[in-house]
Write an enzyme that holds these catalytic residues in place. Structure first.
Site, short mmCIF file in Angstrom:
data_model
loop_
_atom_site.label_atom_id
_atom_site.label_comp_id
_atom_site.label_asym_id
_atom_site.label_seq_id
_atom_site.Cartn_x
_atom_site.Cartn_y
_atom_site.Cartn_z
N ASP A 103 0.84 -1.20 0.00
CA ASP A 103 0.00 0.00 0.00
C ASP A 103 0.88 1.25 0.00
OD1 ASP A 103 -2.16 -1.68 0.22
OD2 ASP A 103 -2.31 -1.48 2.40
N1 URA Z 1 -1.16 -5.95 3.80
C1 URA Z 1 -1.66 -4.70 3.83
O1 URA Z 1 -2.71 -4.46 4.41
N2 URA Z 1 -0.98 -3.72 3.20
C2 URA Z 1 0.21 -3.92 2.57
O2 URA Z 1 0.79 -2.98 2.03
C3 URA Z 1 0.72 -5.22 2.57
C4 URA Z 1 0.02 -6.22 3.18
#
Ligand code: URA
Length: 241
Positions: A103
C-alpha cells in the site's frame, strides 16, 4: 523467460518503442545472425541481438530490492502519485515492474524485476514465498486475537478464511506477522477482523530475501545470485499444513 524484440531494442539502444519497431521493420536488427523484421519476435536470455551491426549484448535479467518509503505506490505508472519506479534512474528502469504490491503508506521490502516468470513465483498464491511484516497496532493484542490470526480469520468479501499465519509478539502494540498469501490489504483487514487497527506496516522479508539494513528508505540494490535463486528453491511455507 523472453521479451519482445521491440522492447529489447528500445531498452538497450535508447530508442522509443516506435523507433525500435521502425528499425526492426526496416531490417536493421538481427537476432542470432539472422535479420528479424517482426517487432513481436521473442528474445530469449541467451539471444545475441545486433542493431545496425553492433551487438547490444546478451539479454541480462534484472532483479533489485528496494526499501520503499511511505507515499509511493507500487505500480509501473500512476496518473496521480509517484511510483517506486521513480526511484530508479530512467536508463535502468526499462521493463522493470514490482513483484507484488505494498500500500502507499506501507514501507519496506519491494522486489523489482523484468523477469515475469520469477515475479510470478514471488507472488504466487500457492505460498512459495512467505511475506513477513512488522506491524504497529492501535491496541494491545489479546491472546485470543493472536490465536485467531494464526488459525485464520474471515475477511469481508472473501469466501475462505485466511490461511494459517505466524504471529510473534514484539511488544505491547507491535507484532511480526508471517503470511503465505497476499490478498488485497490483507494485514490491515486481518487486524480489523480481530477488532484492532494497523498504525504502521513494514515488510521485512519475502521468502528467504530480507530487507538489507544498509538500504535507507528510497535506496535499492541488485539482488545477489543466491537471493535470486532462493525464489522457488526454498519453499517457505508455514508449518502445520
Ligand atoms: N497488507 C496490507 O494491508 N498492506 C500492505 O501494504 C501489505 C500487506
Amino acid at each position: 523467460m523472453s521479451i519482445r524484440l521491440d522492447r529489447f531494442i528500445s531498452n538497450n539502444a535508447s530508442l522509443t518503442r516506435s523507433e525500435a519497431q521502425r528499425a526492426i521493420r526496416t531490417g536493421r536488427v538481427s537476432v542470432d545472425e539472422a535479420t528479424v523484421t517482426d517487432p513481436a519476435w521473442r528474445v530469449g536470455e541467451e539471444s545475441s541481438v545486433r542493431f545496425e551491426g553492433a551487438e547490444l549484448g546478451r539479454r541480462r535479467l534484472c532483479y533489485l530490492m528496494l526499501n520503499k518509503p511511505a507515499g509511493l505506490v507500487c505500480a509501473t505508472r500512476d496518473g496521480e502519485h509517484r511510483t517506486v519506479l521513480d526511484l530508479i534512474p530512467g536508463g535502468e528502469r526499462g521493463g522493470l515492474h514490482p513483484a507484488g504490491r505494498l500500500d502507499k503508506d506501507t514501507t519496506g521490502l519491494v522486489l523489482l524485476t523484468d523477469d515475469g516468470a520469477w515475479s510470478h513465483r514471488v507472488t504466487s498464491p500457492r505460498g512459495e514465498c512467505a511475506k513477513v511484516y512488522r506491524v504497529g497496532l492501535a491496541e494491545p493484542l489479546p491472546e485470543s486475537a493472536r490465536r485467531a490470526l494464526e488459525q485464520g480469520v474471515e475477511l469481508r468479501g472473501e469466501r475462505r478464511p485466511t490461511l494459517p499465519a505466524e504471529v510473534e509478539v514484539l511488544g505491547a502494540r507491535e507484532i511480526r506477522l508471517t503470511l503465505q498469501e497476499g490478498k488485497y490489504h490483507q494485514v490491515k483487514r486481518m487486524l480489523a477482523a480481530v477488532g484492532n487497527r494497523v498504525i504502521s506496516l513494514e515488510r521485512e522479508r519475502i521468502g528467504a530475501i530480507s530487507l538489507d539494513p544498509a538500504l535507507a528508505p528510497g535506496a535499492y540494490r541488485p539482488l545477489t545470485p543466491d537471493e535470486v535463486a532462493s525464489v522457488g528453491s526454498h519453499p517457505s511455507r508455514i508449518s502445520g499444513q
